[in-house]
Scaffold this motif. Structure first.
Motif, PDB file in Angstrom:
ATOM      1  N   UNK A  48       0.915  -1.082   0.003  1.00  0.00           N
ATOM      2  CA  UNK A  48      -0.135   0.206   0.099  1.00  0.00           C
ATOM      3  C   UNK A  48       0.831   1.333  -0.059  1.00  0.00           C
ATOM      4  N   UNK A  49       1.003   2.048  -1.108  1.00  0.00           N
ATOM      5  CA  UNK A  49       1.644   3.162  -1.258  1.00  0.00           C
ATOM      6  C   UNK A  49       3.131   2.469  -1.194  1.00  0.00           C
ATOM      7  N   UNK A  50       4.156   2.900  -0.148  1.00  0.00           N
ATOM      8  CA  UNK A  50       5.450   2.649   0.119  1.00  0.00           C
ATOM      9  C   UNK A  50       5.618   1.559   1.124  1.00  0.00           C
ATOM     10  N   UNK A  51       4.542   1.056   1.661  1.00  0.00           N
ATOM     11  CA  UNK A  51       4.280   0.101   2.757  1.00  0.00           C
ATOM     12  C   UNK A  51       4.190  -1.412   2.163  1.00  0.00           C
ATOM     13  N   UNK A  52       5.222  -2.171   2.598  1.00  0.00           N
ATOM     14  CA  UNK A  52       5.164  -3.440   2.330  1.00  0.00           C
ATOM     15  C   UNK A  52       4.977  -4.324   3.327  1.00  0.00           C
ATOM     16  N   UNK A  53       3.991  -5.430   3.578  1.00  0.00           N
ATOM     17  CA  UNK A  53       3.806  -6.070   4.626  1.00  0.00           C
ATOM     18  C   UNK A  53       3.783  -7.744   4.136  1.00  0.00           C
ATOM     19  N   UNK A  90      -2.177   2.886   4.286  1.00  0.00           N
ATOM     20  CA  UNK A  90      -1.159   1.937   4.677  1.00  0.00           C
ATOM     21  C   UNK A  90      -1.205   1.865   6.134  1.00  0.00           C
ATOM     22  N   UNK A  91      -1.209   2.992   7.057  1.00  0.00           N
ATOM     23  CA  UNK A  91      -1.281   2.720   8.505  1.00  0.00           C
ATOM     24  C   UNK A  91      -2.532   2.112   8.891  1.00  0.00           C
ATOM     25  N   UNK A  92      -3.649   2.130   8.170  1.00  0.00           N
ATOM     26  CA  UNK A  92      -4.693   1.084   8.464  1.00  0.00           C
ATOM     27  C   UNK A  92      -4.650  -0.290   8.151  1.00  0.00           C
ATOM     28  N   UNK A 109      -9.711   8.401  18.105  1.00  0.00           N
ATOM     29  CA  UNK A 109     -10.239   9.623  17.182  1.00  0.00           C
ATOM     30  C   UNK A 109      -9.271   9.645  16.080  1.00  0.00           C
ATOM     31  N   UNK A 110      -7.911   9.388  16.113  1.00  0.00           N
ATOM     32  CA  UNK A 110      -6.750   9.552  15.176  1.00  0.00           C
ATOM     33  C   UNK A 110      -6.763   8.548  14.026  1.00  0.00           C
ATOM     34  N   UNK A 111      -7.504   7.304  14.281  1.00  0.00           N
ATOM     35  CA  UNK A 111      -7.456   6.309  13.236  1.00  0.00           C
ATOM     36  C   UNK A 111      -8.837   5.833  12.801  1.00  0.00           C
ATOM     37  N   UNK A 112      -9.945   6.329  13.368  1.00  0.00           N
ATOM     38  CA  UNK A 112     -11.199   5.743  12.911  1.00  0.00           C
ATOM     39  C   UNK A 112     -11.666   6.045  11.630  1.00  0.00           C
ATOM     40  N   UNK A 118     -10.928   1.072   5.411  1.00  0.00           N
ATOM     41  CA  UNK A 118     -10.164  -0.066   5.177  1.00  0.00           C
ATOM     42  C   UNK A 118     -10.828  -1.579   5.660  1.00  0.00           C
ATOM     43  N   UNK A 119     -11.342  -1.448   6.822  1.00  0.00           N
ATOM     44  CA  UNK A 119     -11.987  -2.558   7.281  1.00  0.00           C
ATOM     45  C   UNK A 119     -13.206  -2.924   6.331  1.00  0.00           C
ATOM     46  N   UNK A 120     -13.927  -1.962   5.736  1.00  0.00           N
ATOM     47  CA  UNK A 120     -14.946  -2.198   4.842  1.00  0.00           C
ATOM     48  C   UNK A 120     -14.611  -2.970   3.481  1.00  0.00           C
ATOM     49  N   UNK A 121     -13.652  -2.456   2.910  1.00  0.00           N
ATOM     50  CA  UNK A 121     -13.003  -2.896   1.927  1.00  0.00           C
ATOM     51  C   UNK A 121     -12.644  -4.345   1.892  1.00  0.00           C
ATOM     52  N   UNK A 122     -11.750  -4.523   3.050  1.00  0.00           N
ATOM     53  CA  UNK A 122     -11.306  -6.054   3.403  1.00  0.00           C
ATOM     54  C   UNK A 122     -12.392  -6.901   3.931  1.00  0.00           C
TER      55      UNK A 122
END
Length: 502
Positions: A48-53, A90-92, A109-112, A118-122
């Protein structure tokens, strides 16, 4: 030399349940998570963007229908070892993969606002629901409109419904914040057209519309007539219509607004029977739902006429003392109009009275209002088309109440004999029938309906005033005594049920 047999002797071969280690699954996922972080046996990398997991396809598929469909179908991604995910923060994504392996996630409140989409998509419904629960807990008049829009965008139907109800129930506070003042005209119209708005008077809706218009007067004044269609001007006080609405320059310059004003003024000139025929969307009272209720017990005889007023909170199962009436009264009639409670007539211990006191639940204050022409006690009181009708007197033998179109005559006395029997009248069949007896014999009790049940309050048993309250369930034909009683035993009290003030 014989070999020693070390096998244990089985005393009973009965079937035993299979052994199950309670931490087995958690331990296995802890090891899988350690392997993931070490890059061991990982067969896919999510990008996701520059993040690899790095991750394991089998774990992703077991926790997400999105990945299950991707890796078990005929798509090219099923065999790919590198998957690029679009439109996911990416953080989500990192947090969601961590959740799959650990079953823990911190919603804040910072990530919701990135986590929920993201949870919806997955298709990770547990995380989506956790996000919705968090947003629901954060609802406030300053942010509820934004949360409603966010839940609508991401198809969170339960949160959407809850937020809409919250907005309607807190309307008088919501309208003071930027989210309301920034709404487009179409959304303002949808909101103020709702029958479920919780307002103590229609004037509050009118003033909210003008606050919205004046927030950007140049661009919004042309929407006034469109919005005024949803304000129920006929339900406003005539004095307010004449002194405030009729004198408003924006009303004077709009022919359509003037038509709505004329309709309202004409409505006030109609007789009661004419009002019953005169129908328009603006003459229908709003009917807010879902608000907690309280029971008011007003005045009464204990043993003399008293001023005191008590309140029973159905939710908390507690009694509270409220402000006293200006004057003593028992055997009064009680009516509720536009959120105000009227105590009408009655007996002050010496004389029948024609005075009327009105109670404002929001302020916990009683004031006097114009008196009736005739002195009346033990009278019947009803509200029809915004008018209070004081009818006749009362024979002192029984209390009456109405539930689901059926009339109940409760208790009463026949000479010295005080009764606990109850009869029901069905107007469709024109028949009276006996229902279950109350627990206690009562006369001169207050009777009121709430939530499809009948409540019988106080009264006396022929020797002393009662503080107890009984509840009748028509579906099961049963009576239940409330666990708590009034602070003061009283008979001839006025009773009514109102919405609990915020």
């Amino acid at each position: 030399m014989s070999t020693l047999d070390v096998r244990p002797k089985i005393l009973c071969a009965r079937e035993r349940p299979a052994y199950r280690h309670p931490q087995h699954t958690q331990k296995a996922f802890d090891v899988l998570n350690h392997m993931r972080r070490q890059g061991l046996l990982c067969d896919v990398v999510l990008v996701a963007d520059l993040t690899e997991i790095p991750a394991h396809k089998v774990v992703l598929s077991s926790c997400s229908q999105y990945f299950y469909a991707m890796f078990t179908g005929d798509l090219a991604e099923a065999k790919a070892d590198r998957i690029k995910l679009q439109e996911i923060d990416p953080k989500a994504l990192v947090q969601l993969i961590d959740f799959m392996y650990s079953s823990e996630i911190h919603v804040s409140e910072d990530n919701v606002q990135t986590l929920l989409p993201a949870a919806n998509i997955l298709q990770m419904t547990e995380v989506r629901d956790a996000c919705c629960d968090f947003l629901q807990s954060q609802l406030h008049p300053s942010n509820c409109i934004g949360i409603k829009a966010f839940s609508d965008l991401h198809a969170c139907t339960d949160l959407l419904t809850y937020a809409q109800t919250y907005i309607e129930q807190h309307f008088v506070d919501v309208v003071h914040y930027d989210e309301f003042l920034s709404l487009p005209a179409l959304e303002v119209g949808k909101l103020i057209s709702s029958d479920r708005l919780t307002v103590t008077s229609e004037e509050q809706v009118y003033e909210a519309v003008f606050s919205w218009v004046q927030h950007d007067l140049v661009n919004r004044q042309d929407f006034l007539s469109e919005l005024l269609e949803y304000v129920r001007l006929p339900l406003m006080a005539q004095e307010y219509l004449v002194q405030k609405v009729e004198e408003e320059p924006l009303i004077k310059t709009s022919s359509r607004c003037k038509d709505f004003l004329i309709e309202a003024l004409k409505y006030h000139l109609l007789r009661a029977e004419q009002k019953a025929i005169f129908k328009s969307p603006r003459t229908l009272p709003r009917t807010p739902r879902g608000l907690p209720k309280i029971l008011l017990v007003i005045g009464g005889q204990a043993p003399k006429a008293i001023k005191s007023v008590e309140c029973y909170d159905f939710k908390d199962d507690r009694w509270y003392q409220l402000a006293e009436m200006p004057s003593r009264r028992c055997r009064c009639g009680v009516a509720v109009v536009n959120g105000l409670v009227y105590a009408v007539g009655g007996f002050n211990g010496s004389l029948r009275v024609r005075t009327v006191d009105v109670y404002d639940p929001l302020k916990d204050v009683w004031t006097s209002c114009p008196s009736m022409e005739a002195r009346r006690s033990t009278l019947g009181v009803a509200v029809l088309n915004g008018f209070i009708y004081a009818v006749g007197g009362f024979d002192g033998s029984s209390g009456v109440g109405v539930v689901d179109g059926l009339l109940y005559a409760v208790g009463g006395h026949d000479g010295p004999l005080v009764r606990k029997s109850v009869e029901m009248y069905n107007p469709e069949t024109n028949n009276w029938s006996q229902v279950a007896d109350m627990h206690l014999c009562r006369r001169n009790a207050g009777v009121v309906s709430n939530g499809g049940n009948l409540f019988v309050v106080g009264g006396d048993d022929g020797s002393s005033n009662l503080g107890s309250v009984e509840c009748y369930d028509p579906k099961n034909n049963t009576w239940t005594l409330l666990s708590s009683s009034m602070m003061t035993g009283r008979s001839y009290a006025g009773v009514t049920v109102i919405d609990k003030p915020n």
